[in-house]
Design a protein around this motif. Sequence first.
Motif, PDB file in Angstrom:
ATOM      1  N   GLU A  54      39.159  39.000  36.270  1.00 62.62           N
ATOM      2  CA  GLU A  54      40.084  37.935  36.652  1.00 62.62           C
ATOM      3  C   GLU A  54      41.084  38.437  37.696  1.00 62.62           C
ATOM      4  O   GLU A  54      41.579  39.560  37.617  1.00 62.62           O
ATOM      5  N   ASN A 113      43.619  31.404  40.889  1.00 63.63           N
ATOM      6  CA  ASN A 113      42.926  32.069  39.789  1.00 63.63           C
ATOM      7  C   ASN A 113      41.437  32.113  40.098  1.00 63.63           C
ATOM      8  O   ASN A 113      40.831  31.086  40.379  1.00 63.63           O
ATOM      9  N   ARG A 138      44.650  36.927  39.500  1.00 59.80           N
ATOM     10  CA  ARG A 138      45.672  35.880  39.480  1.00 59.80           C
ATOM     11  C   ARG A 138      46.448  35.913  40.793  1.00 59.80           C
ATOM     12  O   ARG A 138      46.921  36.957  41.209  1.00 59.80           O
ATOM     13  N   ASN A 151      48.232  40.326  38.731  1.00 63.59           N
ATOM     14  CA  ASN A 151      47.678  40.721  37.433  1.00 63.59           C
ATOM     15  C   ASN A 151      48.586  41.685  36.679  1.00 63.59           C
ATOM     16  O   ASN A 151      48.687  41.629  35.455  1.00 63.59           O
TER      17      ASN A 151
END
Length: 689
Positions: A516, A509, A518, A536
């Motif tokens: 963001e 992460n 992931r 994501n």
Amino acid sequence: MATMIEERYELCYNRVKEIAQNAEVHGQFQEYFKQTAGLAERIINAYRLAEQGFFERAAIEELRRVNRELYEDIFSVNYENCYANPTYACKMLGTDMGRLLSFLYAELRSMIPYAFEKRLEDLVIRMELFVEVYNMFSYAMSDGAQAPSGEKVRETMYWFVSDYSETTAQWRVETQVDTAHDFAVRIIMDSDLDNISYLYKYGEFITPETEKLSRYLAGLSKERIQLIADTYTEGYRIGFEKAGKPLGKKETVDVIYVLGFERIVKAAIQNFEKMGLKPAIYRANDSIFHKKGVGKSGYYGADANKQYRYDHKDDIALFLDKKLVNRKLEVLKLAYENVKDMARLYAGPAVIEVFGEEPFAPQSKAEACKLSPEQQKLSAEYKGASAEIVNQYIIGEERSFTVIAFPLPDIGERFEEIFDETVKLNTLDYKTYERIQAIIVETLNRAKYVEIKGMNGNKTDLRVQLYQVKNPDKEAVFENCVADVNIPVGEVFTSPVLEGTNGKLFVSNVFLSELEYRNLEIDFQDGMIADYTCTNFAQEEENKKYIKENVLFNYEALPMGEFAIGTNTTAYMVAKKYGISKLFPILIAEKTGPHFAVGDTCYSREEDVKLYNEDGREIVAKDNSISILRHTDPSKAYFACHTDITIPYNELGLITACYEDGSKRPIIENGRFVLEGTQELNKAFDEME
């Protein structure tokens, strides 16, 4: 006698008022034009209030009311039924027209700053575009058509973007290097910063958290503010000194900050003045002429809605073609040529970054504009070519920068504690880190390559090839980085050799430029990105598109431009203590584990500047096989991007220096420093466990 621009203003504003009251189009377009005209009316009202001095004297409740009225249309609660939302616009107006008219709505929203700065022409040209588009619908419907063709509307907007590229480029370049553009400076230096009303003079969105930050800094002692400002400006000065660049030849510093930090900025401006530097402060702008994807360049307030900014980051896709790229490059060069003497006096940016806002994981919308494959190539071409133009006038080898970061009240109830801890991080004893990092630099100096492996589910397995020094007693592969341009202290870094750099980089992460990611995976082959993905989105195509747009910046591949080992275990444990690891900006996060930058090297456009570690050894690993093309084909040497990706210590299994004779020396094992002489860095882990 009224000037021409004032006459144009009166004509188009009266027309906008008529449209708001009685849009003479029917069907689904009537409500669009009424709402959009209403937005323009609210912005012009702010302009008139600014003309009357309202923002200098109004009560705080009135200031908040006006500010809210300017931004509430894109608040999350309203956004689903707002034409700024391309999904709603396309639903109500059709896909092609919805995208065009959503862009137009967003472009009118970009008028808000111009109203406060009283830039009448910038208001007029956008209102004229709106009226022109409205008239196209009105005429088409009077002839019995439902609407004009989307292509005709797009063509009108295209020429708006093309025609006004010159004046907008000139303004942006001037505000970067010409201290006469002092709108923000005057707010900072002339306002009573103990009275939060000053925040509403900018025209940026102001939240209770923005007010809280200003109040908090107003409550700090003058000595405390001065300490923070001194750390910030000394880093800037030392950056020039360490690189052997003459600061005395410069006159302008570009100060970048977030609203609420004015007390620190004011003290910093006074410090810079003692160095012979005057501030040039410009605003981050969401206009089609100044968008930089999701990134911001310049000072800014709070985000009323980050999804709105993400939805419109690629609006240029409506217009981008080779002709427009050439036009934009032409006017950019002309803009710098017009201020070339001032550009040579520009010293570089001094940046205050922030962290603590709610992490943003954007929604990918099919209705939002997206660059076609051909446009992606054009975008990358423009990014590289425009950076080349800028470097002709603001020469990289002659400028420097500094970056420092602080938390925002959005970080939670322990904001004041975290702010104090951050000040401590920014003022750590650099001599201690310099001594310990020298041991790491020495260990790596004769290594052939470095192995990096993850643990606890981290799939990283990398081999990073290192530059081979000819005289290890006088030359260094890694720079021993202490607190100058990048505050706080805590890293050693190099430009790796691309050939032989292979493997997978993985982070479970990470946040890069507020977005963001992931389970981010990037595979390298001979130092170049060969593949990438994340988790994501449900569709793999969306994951790849997300990374290509926001990490690769639409290039087909990027090199590994930097390999570094972060040593600031104190920062890492502060993040763990307060549960803010995912909120740390790259500036601090990169010091809390090994990091790998994709894009240009850490010495981009400064490869020929001689740099030395404190032990006197010259840093020689600055180029790679891409950047070295600056000697033969400069257009292929640089990418104008550099994104750091950090593996946190708790996911780091091993960093090992590997030598020509087959021997190996571990530097970090299982997230702990094991190299003799560096174990002191583990104290931060032990004290907080």
